[in-house]
Design an enzyme around this catalytic site. Structure first.
Site, PDB file in Angstrom:
ATOM      1  N   GLU A  29       3.336   7.726  24.540  1.00  0.00           N
ATOM      2  CA  GLU A  29       4.226   8.840  24.886  1.00  0.00           C
ATOM      3  C   GLU A  29       4.202  10.000  23.897  1.00  0.00           C
ATOM      4  O   GLU A  29       5.244  10.486  23.464  1.00  0.00           O
ATOM      5  CB  GLU A  29       5.661   8.305  25.047  1.00  0.00           C
ATOM      6  CG  GLU A  29       5.745   7.283  26.152  1.00  0.00           C
ATOM      7  CD  GLU A  29       7.063   6.504  26.185  1.00  0.00           C
ATOM      8  OE1 GLU A  29       7.528   6.243  27.289  1.00  0.00           O
ATOM      9  OE2 GLU A  29       7.594   6.163  25.122  1.00  0.00           O
TER      10      GLU A  29
HETATM   11  C1  TNX Z   1       8.240   2.654  27.257  1.00  0.00           C
HETATM   12  S1  TNX Z   1       6.029   0.775  26.368  1.00  0.00           S
HETATM   13  C2  TNX Z   1       8.003   2.649  25.916  1.00  0.00           C
HETATM   14  C3  TNX Z   1       9.080   2.288  24.976  1.00  0.00           C
HETATM   15  C4  TNX Z   1      10.392   2.136  25.676  1.00  0.00           C
HETATM   16  C5  TNX Z   1      10.201   1.378  26.961  1.00  0.00           C
HETATM   17  C6  TNX Z   1      11.489   1.124  27.690  1.00  0.00           C
HETATM   18  C7  TNX Z   1       5.818   1.884  25.437  1.00  0.00           C
HETATM   19  C8  TNX Z   1       4.560   1.804  24.780  1.00  0.00           C
HETATM   20  N1  TNX Z   1       6.766   2.825  25.356  1.00  0.00           N
HETATM   21  O1  TNX Z   1       9.172   3.264  23.978  1.00  0.00           O
HETATM   22  O2  TNX Z   1      11.253   1.446  24.834  1.00  0.00           O
HETATM   23  O3  TNX Z   1       9.340   2.095  27.789  1.00  0.00           O
HETATM   24  O4  TNX Z   1      11.283   0.323  28.806  1.00  0.00           O
END
Ligand code: TNX
Length: 549
Positions: free
Chosen positions: A363
């Site tokens: 992200e």
């Molecule tokens: C996505 S999985 C994220 C996390 C969040 C999660 C909540 C990932 C690599 N990133 O930062 O905690 O979703 O479901």
């Protein structure tokens, strides 16, 4: 040791069993049948009696029920270690001591541990290099008859996994943390089990950044994982809301970056001693800690401590207590950033005996593809220079392959990029969010959790094949992981409700041979685990999909 009626009864039946064996031997008869009378009430394989091999989670490769009443633990039961001398013997002895301690809590039996090569009776743990090579580093063989239980493995890890199977072959009350005084017969059904895992990597992630969990709480999490033969504990140690590991020479990281958590409650962090204690406790249960330092995004806490790492050079962000993602970035064009990552990576590597270091990478919304790839490759090289294998979330796929990431953890995203990275040599850990995310709600009106990847009931967690999530060449998938993100979870009780009963479902997906996976059969086996969790004092969610007993 308190002497209770149950203890006396089992000592008597133990004596009777020994007598019966002697009489049978003298008469030149084999078999177990004549022992039925000697076992006393409850010792025979009745519905409420011994567990047979078809109760085990994750399902073993093969389990054959054998004739006879099986082995009953009594006041005379001794654990015997047959593992030669030197380090292997010490290791096997440690496993036997731990098993004895676990079984003593509930049974109240003395269960002494002795070194006894070639031992005949009791619970025998043996390290045996002559077992077939296919047994592998975590495989074992467990056989039980009226005189003994033998767990044999090529390594300590295999022995330890076998001891977890033994726990499951005993009645649910075996998990009680205090002595059980209801007359339960501690009988193991006569079985012959051969077992080994489908995948070498079976992990669970605990997010201690969004909400902080103490060392003892993490140990509790490890206890639950160990029961189901999970072998990696991925600790998500840093995120926007908190930096949870002390780094010498960077006191602000925890001094400023660890004070809060989601919702504005006080946070916390692990000192070097705390972290080493978690590693030790996990290692003792044959779990490898995989630390994650999430970079270059998810770094608000680091930036609050070190504003010079922001590209503007001075803006000190406020501590973050919300649950949005994608807004933070340490500056990928400033050498101070790489001095920082090098220092952190070196320090985390120093504290971590396991082979992996995870550097996140999910992200990141404020960096272009080329800059992101370059950042990933540089930090992956730092991880390698520190002697560790770099792992990243699958967004780092363009930075995978020779000299970049060796392993990618797939949660969601581009399939072509992932397949390309595999062609360049990367392995994949499967953690598809719509199957494995333990923070997803069971159903849309559930109080805890999120729904962005869908709702995940037990059957959804169970009914999928890691090898076919993406079209990848055989062998590309090294295992699976179940992440427990904690934006909405703040207490150990919250963790339990999300973990149980989905953890055993995912553990079976990772451990059991595909041919041994069957939803109807799994539901039936899982129905018994509730009593085990109640005995252990674990919370769980009584999902209606499961026939709880
Ligand atoms: C996505 S999985 C994220 C996390 C969040 C999660 C909540 C990932 C690599 N990133 O930062 O905690 O979703 O479901």
């Amino acid at each position: 040791m308190p002497i209770r009626p149950a203890g006396l009864a089992s000592r008597r039946s133990g004596l009777l069993a020994v007598l019966a064996v002697l009489i049978l031997a003298a008469a030149g008869l084999g078999g177990y049948r004549a022992l039925d009378g000697g076992g006393g009430a409850g010792a025979g394989p009745t519905a409420a009696g011994p567990r047979t091999g078809d109760r085990i989670i994750p399902a073993p490769l093969s389990a054959r029920a054998a004739e006879g009443p099986g082995y009953r633990l009594t006041a005379g039961t001794v654990l015997r270690v047959a593992a030669g001398t030197g380090e292997p013997a010490r290791e096997a002895r440690g496993i036997a001591d731990r098993l004895a301690a676990d079984l003593r809590r509930s049974t109240g039996l003395p269960l002494t541990v002795e070194d006894a090569p070639g031992a005949a009776d009791g619970i025998v743990l043996t390290l045996d290099g002559a077992l077939p090579e296919a047994t592998g580093p975590e495989g074992y063989r467990l056989t039980a008859d009226a005189t003994r239980v033998v767990i044999a493995a090529r390594t300590g890890a295999g022995l330890y996994r076998g001891t977890q199977t033994l726990r499951q072959l005993l009645p649910p009350q075996i998990e009680s943390r205090t002595a059980v005084t209801d007359g339960t017969a501690w009988t193991v059904a006569a079985v012959d089990i051969e077992d080994r895992p489908r995948y070498a990597y079976r992990g669970a992630l605990l997010d201690v950044a969004r909400h902080f969990f103490t060392v003892d709480e993490v140990k509790g999490f490890v206890d639950r994982l160990a029961l189901y033969k999970v072998n990696h504990l991925h600790l998500h140690l840093t995120d926007d809301q908190g930096w949870r590991l002390a780094i010498p020479g960077r006191p602000a990281l925890t001094g400023i970056g660890a004070v809060g958590e989601v919702g504005g409650t006080p946070g916390g962090f692990y000192t070097e001693a705390d972290y080493r204690e978690i590693v030790r406790y996990a290692q003792e249960r044959y779990l490898t800690v995989v630390p994650e330092i999430d970079l270059p995004g998810h770094t608000n806490a680091a930036l609050a401590a070190h504003p010079e790492l922001d590209c503007t050079g001075s803006r000190r962000p406020a501590p973050y207590t919300g649950i949005e993602v994608g807004f933070s970035l340490i500056c990928p064009t400033d050498e101070r950033t790489f001095a920082f990552t090098e220092e952190v990576v070196r320090e985390v590597a120093r504290l971590t005996p396991g082979p992996y270091l995870h550097i996140g990478g999910d992200e990141v919304k404020k960096l272009d593809a080329a800059g992101y790839r370059e950042f990933g490759r540089r930090v992956a090289a730092q991880v390698r220079a520190a002697g560790k294998i770099p792992i990243g979330w699958n967004q780092y796929a363009p930075a995978a392959g020779p000299d970049g990431f060796d392993l990618l953890e797939y949660w969601q995203g581009d399939s072509d990029e992932l397949a390309e990275a595999v062609r360049r040599g990367a392995g994949v850990i499967m953690a598809p969010a719509n199957r494995t995310y333990l923070d997803m709600k069971y159903h849309s009106r559930y109080d805890l959790g999120l729904v962005w990847a869908g709702t995940i009931d037990v059957s959804t967690a169970y009914r999928w094949d890691p090898d076919t999530v993406k079209q990848l060449p055989p062998g590309a998938v090294r295992g699976i992981e179940a992440p427990l993100w904690t934006e909405t979870l703040s207490t150990p009780a919250d963790l339990d409700r999300m973990l149980l009963p989905r953890l055993p479902a995912l553990a079976e997906v990772g451990w059991s041979d595909r041919s041994r996976q069957d939803w109807e059969d799994f539901r039936r086996r899982l129905g018994e685990e509730g009593r085990r969790w109640e005995a252990a004092g674990f919370g769980y969610e009584k999902r209606p999909e499961i026939p709880w007993r």
